[in-house]
Write a protein that holds these residues in place. Structure first.
Motif, PDB file in Angstrom:
ATOM      1  N   VAL A   8      47.039  33.463  -1.149  1.00 53.72           N
ATOM      2  CA  VAL A   8      47.164  34.798  -0.608  1.00 53.72           C
ATOM      3  C   VAL A   8      48.479  34.827   0.146  1.00 53.72           C
ATOM      4  N   PHE A   9      49.380  35.697  -0.318  1.00 49.61           N
ATOM      5  CA  PHE A   9      50.656  35.929   0.357  1.00 49.61           C
ATOM      6  C   PHE A   9      50.412  36.978   1.433  1.00 49.61           C
ATOM      7  N   LEU A  10      50.887  36.703   2.626  1.00 50.84           N
ATOM      8  CA  LEU A  10      50.648  37.591   3.759  1.00 50.84           C
ATOM      9  C   LEU A  10      51.956  38.004   4.401  1.00 50.84           C
ATOM     10  N   ASP A  11      52.089  39.277   4.684  1.00 49.45           N
ATOM     11  CA  ASP A  11      53.167  39.730   5.539  1.00 49.45           C
ATOM     12  C   ASP A  11      52.798  39.278   6.948  1.00 49.45           C
ATOM     13  N   ARG A  12      53.764  39.223   7.848  1.00 49.41           N
ATOM     14  CA  ARG A  12      53.480  38.761   9.208  1.00 49.41           C
ATOM     15  C   ARG A  12      53.232  39.933  10.156  1.00 49.41           C
ATOM     16  N   ASP A  13      54.305  40.615  10.564  1.00 53.98           N
ATOM     17  CA  ASP A  13      54.222  41.674  11.575  1.00 53.98           C
ATOM     18  C   ASP A  13      53.504  42.905  11.027  1.00 53.98           C
ATOM     19  N   GLY A  14      52.456  43.324  11.727  1.00 53.36           N
ATOM     20  CA  GLY A  14      51.687  44.476  11.294  1.00 53.36           C
ATOM     21  C   GLY A  14      50.544  44.126  10.362  1.00 53.36           C
ATOM     22  N   THR A  15      50.488  42.854   9.947  1.00 52.02           N
ATOM     23  CA  THR A  15      49.424  42.380   9.068  1.00 52.02           C
ATOM     24  C   THR A  15      48.584  41.331   9.779  1.00 52.02           C
ATOM     25  N   ILE A  16      49.263  40.321  10.324  1.00 52.79           N
ATOM     26  CA  ILE A  16      48.577  39.254  11.067  1.00 52.79           C
ATOM     27  C   ILE A  16      48.678  39.504  12.566  1.00 52.79           C
ATOM     28  N   ASN A  17      49.881  39.798  13.015  1.00 57.26           N
ATOM     29  CA  ASN A  17      50.109  40.021  14.444  1.00 57.26           C
ATOM     30  C   ASN A  17      50.578  41.453  14.693  1.00 57.26           C
ATOM     31  N   VAL A  18      50.399  41.891  15.944  1.00 56.25           N
ATOM     32  CA  VAL A  18      50.814  43.226  16.347  1.00 56.25           C
ATOM     33  C   VAL A  18      52.331  43.337  16.193  1.00 56.25           C
ATOM     34  N   GLU A  25      59.125  37.016  20.571  1.00 57.82           N
ATOM     35  CA  GLU A  25      58.781  36.388  21.842  1.00 57.82           C
ATOM     36  C   GLU A  25      57.383  35.783  21.758  1.00 57.82           C
ATOM     37  N   LYS A  26      57.328  34.458  21.828  1.00 54.85           N
ATOM     38  CA  LYS A  26      56.037  33.786  21.639  1.00 54.85           C
ATOM     39  C   LYS A  26      55.000  34.216  22.668  1.00 54.85           C
ATOM     40  N   GLU A  27      55.448  34.578  23.852  1.00 53.82           N
ATOM     41  CA  GLU A  27      54.526  35.020  24.899  1.00 53.82           C
ATOM     42  C   GLU A  27      53.855  36.344  24.544  1.00 53.82           C
ATOM     43  N   LYS A  28      54.465  37.099  23.649  1.00 49.37           N
ATOM     44  CA  LYS A  28      53.928  38.411  23.268  1.00 49.37           C
ATOM     45  C   LYS A  28      53.111  38.369  21.977  1.00 49.37           C
ATOM     46  N   LEU A  29      52.883  37.165  21.441  1.00 43.08           N
ATOM     47  CA  LEU A  29      52.090  37.052  20.222  1.00 43.08           C
ATOM     48  C   LEU A  29      50.679  37.578  20.474  1.00 43.08           C
ATOM     49  N   GLN A  30      50.296  38.557  19.669  1.00 42.22           N
ATOM     50  CA  GLN A  30      48.951  39.105  19.749  1.00 42.22           C
ATOM     51  C   GLN A  30      48.457  39.325  18.322  1.00 42.22           C
ATOM     52  N   PHE A  31      47.367  38.653  17.984  1.00 39.72           N
ATOM     53  CA  PHE A  31      46.799  38.823  16.654  1.00 39.72           C
ATOM     54  C   PHE A  31      46.082  40.158  16.558  1.00 39.72           C
ATOM     55  N   ILE A  32      46.213  40.814  15.423  1.00 37.58           N
ATOM     56  CA  ILE A  32      45.514  42.068  15.163  1.00 37.58           C
ATOM     57  C   ILE A  32      44.023  41.760  15.055  1.00 37.58           C
ATOM     58  N   ASP A  33      43.201  42.638  15.592  1.00 29.77           N
ATOM     59  CA  ASP A  33      41.750  42.452  15.524  1.00 29.77           C
ATOM     60  C   ASP A  33      41.311  42.178  14.089  1.00 29.77           C
ATOM     61  N   GLY A  34      40.552  41.118  13.925  1.00 25.34           N
ATOM     62  CA  GLY A  34      40.028  40.752  12.606  1.00 25.34           C
ATOM     63  C   GLY A  34      40.947  39.874  11.777  1.00 25.34           C
ATOM     64  N   ALA A  35      42.212  39.732  12.172  1.00 30.54           N
ATOM     65  CA  ALA A  35      43.160  38.968  11.360  1.00 30.54           C
ATOM     66  C   ALA A  35      42.765  37.499  11.246  1.00 30.54           C
ATOM     67  N   VAL A  36      42.456  36.874  12.356  1.00 26.75           N
ATOM     68  CA  VAL A  36      42.095  35.449  12.327  1.00 26.75           C
ATOM     69  C   VAL A  36      40.818  35.253  11.509  1.00 26.75           C
ATOM     70  N   MET A  68      62.922  32.562  16.461  1.00 23.58           N
ATOM     71  CA  MET A  68      61.919  32.895  15.455  1.00 23.58           C
ATOM     72  C   MET A  68      61.093  31.664  15.109  1.00 23.58           C
ATOM     73  N   GLU A  69      61.748  30.523  14.968  1.00 23.83           N
ATOM     74  CA  GLU A  69      61.017  29.293  14.651  1.00 23.83           C
ATOM     75  C   GLU A  69      60.070  28.899  15.785  1.00 23.83           C
ATOM     76  N   GLU A  70      60.477  29.142  17.023  1.00 25.51           N
ATOM     77  CA  GLU A  70      59.610  28.893  18.172  1.00 25.51           C
ATOM     78  C   GLU A  70      58.377  29.807  18.113  1.00 25.51           C
ATOM     79  N   PHE A  71      58.612  31.079  17.753  1.00 29.00           N
ATOM     80  CA  PHE A  71      57.504  32.027  17.591  1.00 29.00           C
ATOM     81  C   PHE A  71      56.551  31.534  16.501  1.00 29.00           C
ATOM     82  N   HIS A  72      57.130  31.100  15.362  1.00 32.38           N
ATOM     83  CA  HIS A  72      56.306  30.619  14.255  1.00 32.38           C
ATOM     84  C   HIS A  72      55.493  29.394  14.649  1.00 32.38           C
TER      85      HIS A  72
END
Length: 180
Positions: A8-18, A25-36, A68-72
């Motif tokens: 399964v290929f996944l987009d990142r922003d707007g699909t997995i995370n807000v 910014e790694k401190e602002k990482l927020q997963f979208i409800d249900g993504a995990v 970006m790599e730190e965020f990843h």
């Protein structure tokens, strides 16, 4: 007879995370409800999870490849804590005119080669039609999530759904929606 791997290929922003715009910014990482939960469901069903993401904020000078790599790394660590393994993150750091920026398909074909993927047994999930460009060229079913009602997916290989979890449930034929 060799049988390719399902992914399964996944987009990142707007699909997995807000997606708050140029996410790095790694401190602002927020997963979208249900993504995990959706990722867990797909992984449990045997799909290899691969992220393909455009990151033009690098070319625009908003953040560096290192940021970006730190965020990843932070994202992958948090997902690993939940038992989710992302096989690889492919990214395009450019603005335009390259072969790796979606809707171009270079990164998808690179993943196919590296992981021996069978597109006919694979899916793409994203929040923009360009994320699903692979569906136009290969026998891959796509899921457009968080789509505005006015977007009409003309391609029979694209399904519109609410979020990653609802796409995952459809992919695995999940019947018991109460468990996730």
């Amino acid at each position: 007879m060799k049988r390719g791997v399902s992914a399964v290929f996944l987009d990142r922003d707007g699909t997995i995370n807000v997606d708050y715009g140029y996410v790095y910014e790694k401190e602002k990482l927020q997963f979208i409800d249900g993504a995990v939960q959706g990722l867990k469901l797909l992984q449990a069903a045997g799909y290899k999870l691969i992220i393909v993401t455009n990151q033009s904020g690098i070319a625009r000078g908003f953040f560096s490849i290192e940021q970006m790599e730190e965020f990843h790394k932070n994202m992958l660590d948090k997902l690993a804590e939940e038992g989710v393994v992302i096989s690889r993150i492919y990214y395009c750091p450019h603005l335009n005119g390259c072969e790796c920026r979606k809707p171009q398909l270079k990164l998808f074909y690179q993943a196919q080669k590296e992981f021996d993927l069978d597109f006919a047994k694979s899916y793409v999930i994203g929040d923009k039609l360009r994320d699903l460009a692979l569906c136009e060229k290969e026998p891959v079913k796509g899921y457009l999530i968080n789509a505005e009602k006015k977007i009409i997916a003309k391609d029979k290989n694209i399904i519109i759904c609410n979020n990653l979890l609802s796409a995952a449930k459809d992919i695995v034929g999940f019947k018991n929606h109460e468990s996730y």
